[in-house]
Enzyme design. Structure first.
Site, mmCIF file in Angstrom:
data_model
loop_
_atom_site.group_PDB
_atom_site.id
_atom_site.type_symbol
_atom_site.label_atom_id
_atom_site.label_comp_id
_atom_site.label_asym_id
_atom_site.label_seq_id
_atom_site.Cartn_x
_atom_site.Cartn_y
_atom_site.Cartn_z
ATOM 1 N N SER A 14 -66.935 14.840 74.694
ATOM 2 C CA SER A 14 -66.702 13.526 74.124
ATOM 3 C C SER A 14 -66.475 13.671 72.623
ATOM 4 O O SER A 14 -65.533 14.331 72.213
ATOM 5 C CB SER A 14 -67.877 12.607 74.478
ATOM 6 O OG SER A 14 -67.563 11.267 74.223
ATOM 7 N N HIS A 20 -62.554 13.099 77.330
ATOM 8 C CA HIS A 20 -62.367 11.874 78.110
ATOM 9 C C HIS A 20 -62.041 10.743 77.157
ATOM 10 O O HIS A 20 -62.071 10.901 75.940
ATOM 11 C CB HIS A 20 -63.582 11.559 78.990
ATOM 12 C CG HIS A 20 -64.831 11.220 78.246
ATOM 13 N ND1 HIS A 20 -65.992 10.878 78.876
ATOM 14 C CD2 HIS A 20 -65.126 11.162 76.917
ATOM 15 C CE1 HIS A 20 -66.937 10.631 77.996
ATOM 16 N NE2 HIS A 20 -66.433 10.798 76.797
#
Length: 136
Positions: A44, A67
């Site tokens: 992330s 993501h």
């Protein structure tokens, strides 16, 4: 005089995007080279910190993950619309950052964003996409 690089060790499941952008700005504008090293995970926001380094490394058992940014909305309809617009703006910044600092094609980044998937990568894959320069 050439300053010795600073090593920034990363083992992170992610974090807050605004604060991550601040750290990235510090890394990018530092006159002292900052080498980022993934010791375990760079997921992330962690991957964003990793790719900000002047030189980037990870260990052979590290895991990298990309993501789309995640958020939580609450409030009245107008509040939610404003939060959605801001989240979309932040996602555009993340997308541009990933495309500029790696060899991940825009099409691939967009597919990760819209596919609701976490894209886990091995160090070899991270090196292939120029997320890292070297596996330690």
């Amino acid at each position: 005089y050439k300053p010795a690089p600073i090593e920034l060790y990363i083992d992170s499941y992610g974090g807050m995007v605004y604060q991550t952008f601040g750290l990235i700005s510090l890394i990018e504008t530092s006159v002292t080279p900052i080498h980022t090293i993934c010791t375990g995970t760079a997921m992330s926001c962690g991957i964003l910190l990793l790719i900000a380094g002047h030189k980037r490394y990870c260990y052979e058992r590290s895991t990298i993950m990309l993501h789309s940014i995640s958020t939580f909305f609450e409030g009245q309809v107008q509040d939610i619309k404003e939060e959605l617009a801001e989240t979309e703006r932040l996602q555009e910044i993340v997308t541009k950052l990933v495309v500029e600092k790696t060899k991940i094609p825009l099409k691939t980044v967009k597919a990760v964003e819209t596919g609701k998937k976490d894209w886990y990568m091995t160090p070899s894959q991270a090196k292939k996409f120029k997320i890292i320069d070297e596996i330690l």
